[in-house]
Scaffold this motif. Structure first.
Motif, mmCIF file in Angstrom:
data_model
loop_
_atom_site.group_PDB
_atom_site.id
_atom_site.type_symbol
_atom_site.label_atom_id
_atom_site.label_comp_id
_atom_site.label_asym_id
_atom_site.label_seq_id
_atom_site.Cartn_x
_atom_site.Cartn_y
_atom_site.Cartn_z
ATOM 1 N N UNK A 116 109.365 85.150 37.290
ATOM 2 C CA UNK A 116 109.015 84.584 35.992
ATOM 3 C C UNK A 116 108.318 83.249 36.167
ATOM 4 N N UNK A 117 107.520 82.924 35.166
ATOM 5 C CA UNK A 117 106.869 81.625 35.077
ATOM 6 C C UNK A 117 106.846 81.248 33.610
ATOM 7 N N UNK A 118 107.369 80.063 33.305
ATOM 8 C CA UNK A 118 107.403 79.597 31.917
ATOM 9 C C UNK A 118 106.553 78.341 31.810
ATOM 10 N N UNK A 119 105.645 78.342 30.851
ATOM 11 C CA UNK A 119 104.864 77.136 30.563
ATOM 12 C C UNK A 119 104.682 77.049 29.055
ATOM 13 N N UNK A 120 105.143 75.963 28.510
ATOM 14 C CA UNK A 120 105.092 75.725 27.064
ATOM 15 C C UNK A 120 105.679 76.916 26.306
ATOM 16 N N UNK A 121 104.840 77.641 25.592
ATOM 17 C CA UNK A 121 105.346 78.763 24.788
ATOM 18 C C UNK A 121 104.894 80.113 25.335
ATOM 19 N N UNK A 122 104.632 80.191 26.646
ATOM 20 C CA UNK A 122 104.223 81.432 27.286
ATOM 21 C C UNK A 122 105.091 81.694 28.508
ATOM 22 N N UNK A 123 105.641 82.899 28.599
ATOM 23 C CA UNK A 123 106.416 83.324 29.760
ATOM 24 C C UNK A 123 105.725 84.537 30.366
ATOM 25 N N UNK A 124 105.586 84.525 31.675
ATOM 26 C CA UNK A 124 104.995 85.649 32.389
ATOM 27 C C UNK A 124 106.055 86.268 33.286
ATOM 28 N N UNK A 125 106.244 87.572 33.151
ATOM 29 C CA UNK A 125 107.139 88.336 34.012
ATOM 30 C C UNK A 125 106.283 89.217 34.914
ATOM 31 N N UNK A 126 106.618 89.258 36.202
ATOM 32 C CA UNK A 126 105.943 90.125 37.154
ATOM 33 C C UNK A 126 107.009 90.956 37.846
ATOM 34 N N UNK A 127 106.796 92.281 37.874
ATOM 35 C CA UNK A 127 107.774 93.161 38.496
ATOM 36 C C UNK A 127 107.114 94.476 38.909
ATOM 37 N N UNK A 128 107.815 95.210 39.755
ATOM 38 C CA UNK A 128 107.347 96.531 40.184
ATOM 39 C C UNK A 128 108.184 97.595 39.505
ATOM 40 N N UNK A 129 107.502 98.633 39.016
ATOM 41 C CA UNK A 129 108.186 99.762 38.403
ATOM 42 C C UNK A 129 107.401 101.026 38.739
ATOM 43 N N UNK A 130 108.075 101.993 39.345
ATOM 44 C CA UNK A 130 107.422 103.242 39.749
ATOM 45 C C UNK A 130 106.195 102.986 40.628
ATOM 46 N N UNK A 131 106.340 102.077 41.589
ATOM 47 C CA UNK A 131 105.270 101.710 42.528
ATOM 48 C C UNK A 131 104.035 101.137 41.834
ATOM 49 N N UNK A 132 104.232 100.536 40.679
ATOM 50 C CA UNK A 132 103.138 99.876 39.973
ATOM 51 C C UNK A 132 103.530 98.421 39.720
#
Length: 142
Positions: A116-132
């Motif tokens: 995760x990365x949080x900046x001000x009012x935006x959060x970004x999630x990065x993850x793998x699911x089903x090899x994607x």
């Protein structure tokens, strides 16, 4: 005329008495803050953009929300969440690991870890699911 002579003293005395009284509002203890507050994760977030393997879905994301709430222990980095959208609602717990920028979700006998990365009012999630590789941007709602 003689009565007016003491009027300023009377007004001063009344003001002194009222300003020296302690208000009950001042006695209210402030609520202790949760450790999660410093990271800005608490509150309601709406899915804005989802990218799968570098391809961004340009359709308007309509109805996916996640609400992060603190748990009953303010000294930890754990909380509760509710994720909802068209046809689903998931409740569970989460824990932040800020030193590794990882958020762990635990729900319905599943455990998932996202970067995760949080900046001000935006959060970004990065993850793998089903090899994607999936990257999601969530915008905080006020």
């Amino acid at each position: 005329m003689r009565r007016l002579k003491f009027f300023p003293i009377l007004v001063f005395s009344i003001l002194t008495v009222f300003s020296s009284c302690e208000k009950d509002e001042d006695k209210v203890e402030t609520e202790t803050s949760d450790n999660l507050e410093q990271f800005g994760i608490l509150g309601q977030w709406k899915l804005e953009i989802r990218t799968i393997n570098g391809i961004t879905d340009l359709s308007i994301q309509c109805c996916d929300y996640i609400i992060f709430k603190p748990d009953s222990e303010p000294d930890n980095l754990k909380g509760e969440f509710t994720a909802s959208g068209v046809g689903y609602e998931t409740n569970g717990v989460f824990e932040l690991n800020p030193s590794n920028s990882i958020i762990n979700f635990d729900y319905d006998n599943s455990q998932k870890s996202y970067e995760f990365q949080i900046s001000d009012n935006l959060t970004t999630f990065t993850y793998d699911e089903n090899n994607q590789e999936i990257i999601e941007d969530w915008r905080k709602e006020e």
